[in-house]
Enzyme design. Sequence first.
Site, PDB file in Angstrom:
ATOM      1  N   GLU A 257       0.837  -1.200   0.000  1.00 39.42           N
ATOM      2  CA  GLU A 257       0.000   0.000   0.000  1.00 39.42           C
ATOM      3  C   GLU A 257       0.879   1.259   0.000  1.00 39.42           C
ATOM      4  OE1 GLU A 257      -3.322   2.062   2.981  1.00 39.42           O
ATOM      5  OE2 GLU A 257      -2.000   0.465   3.691  1.00 39.42           O
ATOM      6  N   LYS A 339      -9.551   2.458  -2.904  1.00 35.27           N
ATOM      7  CA  LYS A 339      -9.992   1.910  -1.621  1.00 35.27           C
ATOM      8  C   LYS A 339     -11.405   2.391  -1.285  1.00 35.27           C
ATOM      9  CE  LYS A 339      -8.529   1.450   3.217  1.00 35.27           C
ATOM     10  NZ  LYS A 339      -7.510   1.843   4.222  1.00 35.27           N
ATOM     11  N   CYS A 391      -5.203  -2.349   2.672  1.00 34.87           N
ATOM     12  CA  CYS A 391      -5.077  -2.178   4.118  1.00 34.87           C
ATOM     13  C   CYS A 391      -6.146  -3.002   4.840  1.00 34.87           C
ATOM     14  CB  CYS A 391      -5.144  -0.694   4.482  1.00 34.87           C
ATOM     15  SG  CYS A 391      -4.708  -0.332   6.203  1.00 34.87           S
TER      16      CYS A 391
END
Length: 540
Positions: A257, A339, A391
Amino acid sequence: MINLGLTLLSALLGALAFPNFINSNGYPLFAFLFLIPLFYVVLTSKLRYSWFLGALYGFVYYLIYNYWLKTFHPLAILIAPILESGQYLVVFMLLSLVAKLFKKRGYLALSLVYVAYLYVTQMGFLGYPYGNLTASCYEMLPLIQIVDIGGIWLLALILVLPQALVAEMLVNKSFKLYKVDVLLIILVYIITLSYGFIRLSYYQDKEGKENIRVAAVQHSADSWKGGYATYRRNFETLRDLSLEALAYNPDYILWSETAFVPSVVWHQNYPHNSFASELCDEFIEFGLSLPIPLITGNPEGVVADEVVGPFLEDGSFNWKVYNTVMLFGDGRVLGNYRKQHLVPFTEHFPYEKQLPRLYQLLLANDYNWWEKGVEALVFNYNGLKFSTPICFEDTFGYLSAEFVQKGADVLMNLTNDSWSGSVAAEMQHMQLATFRAIENRRPLIRGTNSGITCLVDITGKVINPLEPFSQSYGIYDITIGQETNLTFYTKHPDFFAKLILALALLSYPIGVWVTLKRKKDECYQKYDKLFSSLSDFYEV
């Protein structure tokens, strides 16, 4: 005082069941015990005191469990325990209320309400799956295979039921009344374990359709250090490790990430800083030189206000930024995934108008926020379909299920937990993530900055985890297509969670009806005794 001590004991044992500051693996057997004192407190405390005990439990539990949040920001170590304290204040009152409604076998309703609470508190803006007791059992493979049917919620119920039962037996000081209940719970565990062993045996002997090899690069960069000199140093480390990994003939290279900064898209479209543009050019040149695709995290900047243009009057960027995964191959960017589920407060705060003071407080403390993605993207490269939860997105079951519903054959998680400075924090994250592989029967590979980089096969087995906070790379051979059908959980994400929630809500009107009926019967019994006494008196 006894209940106060038991509340603190339950919070301590619960937090220590997970990786912690004493043991980075935690003490998972505590997951089978720590709720007993909690339910005992609920069953024996007066309703007017339960809110305080609940608030205390939630604060202490998450203060110990999430101790590593202090590394992120001094406010963070307070925000999480305070929020959880408020939630447990409510859930203790709900548990106490349902305990008062059911004098016998109330443990069933208690278990339903507790698991329903676990589900509700991972929904919406404040959704936070950390602290779910199922995660501590991630290595108990025969026990946890059941999640491909009911998700972690059915497993949670299986873990909670016996603890609520033991607490009720202790309060009532009786075992004989619960012999059948004990036998039924033993039977549930026998069925669960039998199912687990059968599934493990089945997948052990089942071949896949193809194998792919992924080189996951762990560059262990300090997330707190910024600036172009740092960005260059990180890129050079990633580049050098990737070139070394090419000797093992991987099919893909996986970074973590936000592994590469600055934003490639922004600085290619709006060159403004020579250092940033030069670094982005070097990244693109490196990507072009690779014989295989590169999957990496990279911030994606887009113009916020098209009327104003890319730069404001003071020279700052007129942009909004997404936390993005970029697939780079065939000499170009083949796609971006943004995301979708952002970390509350630290990555996302949508209540500027409703809570302006809190918004300004967070800004004053250097909180920076991402824009929210809206598409569960499935990449397709040379026939391989894969998705890249970012994440803590790999801690939410519904998200991975949606990826697999759309055709993902493998899940590739990109994570950066290095900011925590804690192996325990990275282990807690990995524990939660492993269940996604079992729920969907799709392999999961984790590419991280500093840990835990590993492969999780479709039975939940963690393979070749790299040493946390080390600069290294892992070569992972991933079997694709061991299971091509969709599991019940993938088809119906969180169905059992919703069923448990419905039953938990129903327990209250049912409890009221049972209570009224019980009082009515008690009243009739009193009248019968009175009439019987009067009858005996007149006969004399």
